[in-house]
Design a protein around this motif. Structure first.
Motif, PDB file in Angstrom:
ATOM      1  N   HIS A  21       0.802  -1.227   0.000  1.00 16.39           N
ATOM      2  CA  HIS A  21       0.000   0.000   0.000  1.00 16.39           C
ATOM      3  C   HIS A  21       0.835   1.278   0.000  1.00 16.39           C
ATOM      4  O   HIS A  21       0.291   2.374  -0.059  1.00 16.39           O
ATOM      5  N   GLY A  22       2.151   1.148   0.107  1.00 15.54           N
ATOM      6  CA  GLY A  22       3.034   2.315   0.043  1.00 15.54           C
ATOM      7  C   GLY A  22       2.804   3.336   1.147  1.00 15.54           C
ATOM      8  O   GLY A  22       2.990   4.534   0.940  1.00 15.54           O
ATOM      9  N   ILE A  23       2.428   2.867   2.323  1.00 10.19           N
ATOM     10  CA  ILE A  23       2.136   3.772   3.434  1.00 10.19           C
ATOM     11  C   ILE A  23       3.426   4.432   3.921  1.00 10.19           C
ATOM     12  O   ILE A  23       4.447   3.779   4.104  1.00 10.19           O
ATOM     13  N   LYS A  24       3.364   5.730   4.155  1.00  7.91           N
ATOM     14  CA  LYS A  24       4.515   6.514   4.608  1.00  7.91           C
ATOM     15  C   LYS A  24       4.775   6.266   6.104  1.00  7.91           C
ATOM     16  O   LYS A  24       3.859   5.913   6.853  1.00  7.91           O
ATOM     17  N   PRO A  25       6.027   6.479   6.539  1.00  7.87           N
ATOM     18  CA  PRO A  25       6.392   6.229   7.941  1.00  7.87           C
ATOM     19  C   PRO A  25       5.510   6.964   8.961  1.00  7.87           C
ATOM     20  O   PRO A  25       5.146   6.390   9.990  1.00  7.87           O
ATOM     21  N   ARG A  26       5.129   8.197   8.681  1.00  8.27           N
ATOM     22  CA  ARG A  26       4.327   8.952   9.652  1.00  8.27           C
ATOM     23  C   ARG A  26       2.956   8.304   9.861  1.00  8.27           C
ATOM     24  O   ARG A  26       2.476   8.175  10.985  1.00  8.27           O
ATOM     25  N   THR A  27       2.328   7.862   8.781  1.00  9.15           N
ATOM     26  CA  THR A  27       1.024   7.193   8.883  1.00  9.15           C
ATOM     27  C   THR A  27       1.185   5.856   9.584  1.00  9.15           C
ATOM     28  O   THR A  27       0.366   5.473  10.420  1.00  9.15           O
ATOM     29  N   LEU A  28       2.262   5.166   9.273  1.00 10.75           N
ATOM     30  CA  LEU A  28       2.531   3.878   9.906  1.00 10.75           C
ATOM     31  C   LEU A  28       2.753   4.051  11.410  1.00 10.75           C
ATOM     32  O   LEU A  28       2.297   3.227  12.209  1.00 10.75           O
ATOM     33  N   GLN A  29       3.434   5.125  11.780  1.00  6.30           N
ATOM     34  CA  GLN A  29       3.636   5.423  13.206  1.00  6.30           C
ATOM     35  C   GLN A  29       2.289   5.544  13.913  1.00  6.30           C
ATOM     36  O   GLN A  29       2.093   5.007  15.006  1.00  6.30           O
ATOM     37  N   ARG A  30       1.350   6.273  13.278  1.00 12.17           N
ATOM     38  CA  ARG A  30       0.035   6.457  13.893  1.00 12.17           C
ATOM     39  C   ARG A  30      -0.701   5.128  14.013  1.00 12.17           C
ATOM     40  O   ARG A  30      -1.324   4.848  15.030  1.00 12.17           O
ATOM     41  N   ARG A  31      -0.617   4.302  12.977  1.00 12.01           N
ATOM     42  CA  ARG A  31      -1.322   3.014  13.006  1.00 12.01           C
ATOM     43  C   ARG A  31      -0.769   2.101  14.088  1.00 12.01           C
ATOM     44  O   ARG A  31      -1.517   1.448  14.813  1.00 12.01           O
ATOM     45  N   ILE A  32       0.551   2.071  14.211  1.00  9.80           N
ATOM     46  CA  ILE A  32       1.174   1.245  15.250  1.00  9.80           C
ATOM     47  C   ILE A  32       0.833   1.801  16.628  1.00  9.80           C
ATOM     48  O   ILE A  32       0.516   1.047  17.553  1.00  9.80           O
ATOM     49  N   SER A  33       0.881   3.105  16.766  1.00 10.50           N
ATOM     50  CA  SER A  33       0.528   3.743  18.041  1.00 10.50           C
ATOM     51  C   SER A  33      -0.910   3.401  18.431  1.00 10.50           C
ATOM     52  O   SER A  33      -1.197   3.110  19.597  1.00 10.50           O
ATOM     53  N   CYS A  34      -1.799   3.431  17.462  1.00 14.53           N
ATOM     54  CA  CYS A  34      -3.200   3.089  17.699  1.00 14.53           C
ATOM     55  C   CYS A  34      -3.324   1.647  18.192  1.00 14.53           C
ATOM     56  O   CYS A  34      -4.012   1.371  19.178  1.00 14.53           O
ATOM     57  N   LEU A  35      -2.642   0.722  17.522  1.00 22.12           N
ATOM     58  CA  LEU A  35      -2.715  -0.689  17.923  1.00 22.12           C
ATOM     59  C   LEU A  35      -2.105  -0.915  19.302  1.00 22.12           C
ATOM     60  O   LEU A  35      -2.630  -1.685  20.104  1.00 22.12           O
TER      61      LEU A  35
END
Length: 195
Positions: A67-81
């Protein structure tokens, strides 16, 4: 407990008890749904006690590669989980942290580029000369943003009841409904925090 029910409980907790902003709730709901969809698409169990950190790693890998997700968005997703997992542990919905050992990628820090005072004067001069019907509104919006420290969303959410024309003040509701004092205001209106 089932992942979907726990996610609903968690979002309710964030809204009611933590008083998170609507935008944050929408982002967290989206992130939780993405992970749930990933579990379902990969025939993984939705029972909380069966979730593992290796599945989270596969989810992160899928987000980056497919999906080519950028590091900043990935940070938020991991933080959410991670936050969701901590909530589930606290509520005794599960016995172990399925995000243990998961590290968020480092994001490039982009520094904001501020307008110089000269550029700001040019912008104001242009806005003051603009003949279009919405010109006065645009001028006031930009001047409020530039001189008060208001956030864009605070300006967008502004309603008439927040204006006190007699005292030349504007009542600003802060991010996440927090009550924070505003920076000093050099314009004719003073921005005051909600009481």
């Amino acid at each position: 407990m089932n992942y979907i029910q726990a996610a609903d409980d968690y979002l309710m907790y964030l809204q009611v008890e933590k008083n998170y902003s609507v935008n944050t709730l929408i982002s967290y709901a989206f992130d939780l749904k993405l992970y749930g969809d990933f579990l379902a698409a990969n025939d993984r169990s939705l029972v909380l006690d069966r979730l593992t950190s290796s599945t989270v790693r596969r989810f992160v890998q899928d987000q980056v590669i497919n999906h080519g997700i950028k590091p900043r968005t990935l940070q938020r997703r991991i933080s959410c989980l991670k936050s969701f997992s901590q909530y589930c542990l606290k509520e005794n919905y599960m016995k172990s942290d399925f995000t243990a050992g998961i590290q968020a990628p480092k994001a490039d820090k982009k520094l904001p580029r501020y307008m110089t005072l000269q550029e700001l004067h040019k912008l104001f001069a242009y806005l003051e000369q603009d003949p279009r019907p919405q010109a006065l509104r645009n001028e006031l919006m930009f001047k409020l943003l530039a001189t008060t420290g208001m956030r864009r969303q605070e300006l967008v959410d502004l309603i008439w009841e927040q204006l006190d024309l007699d005292n030349h003040t504007i009542l600003v509701r802060g991010k996440g409904k927090k009550r924070t004092p505003p920076p000093p205001s050099p314009n004719s209106f003073t921005v005051v925090p909600r009481i």
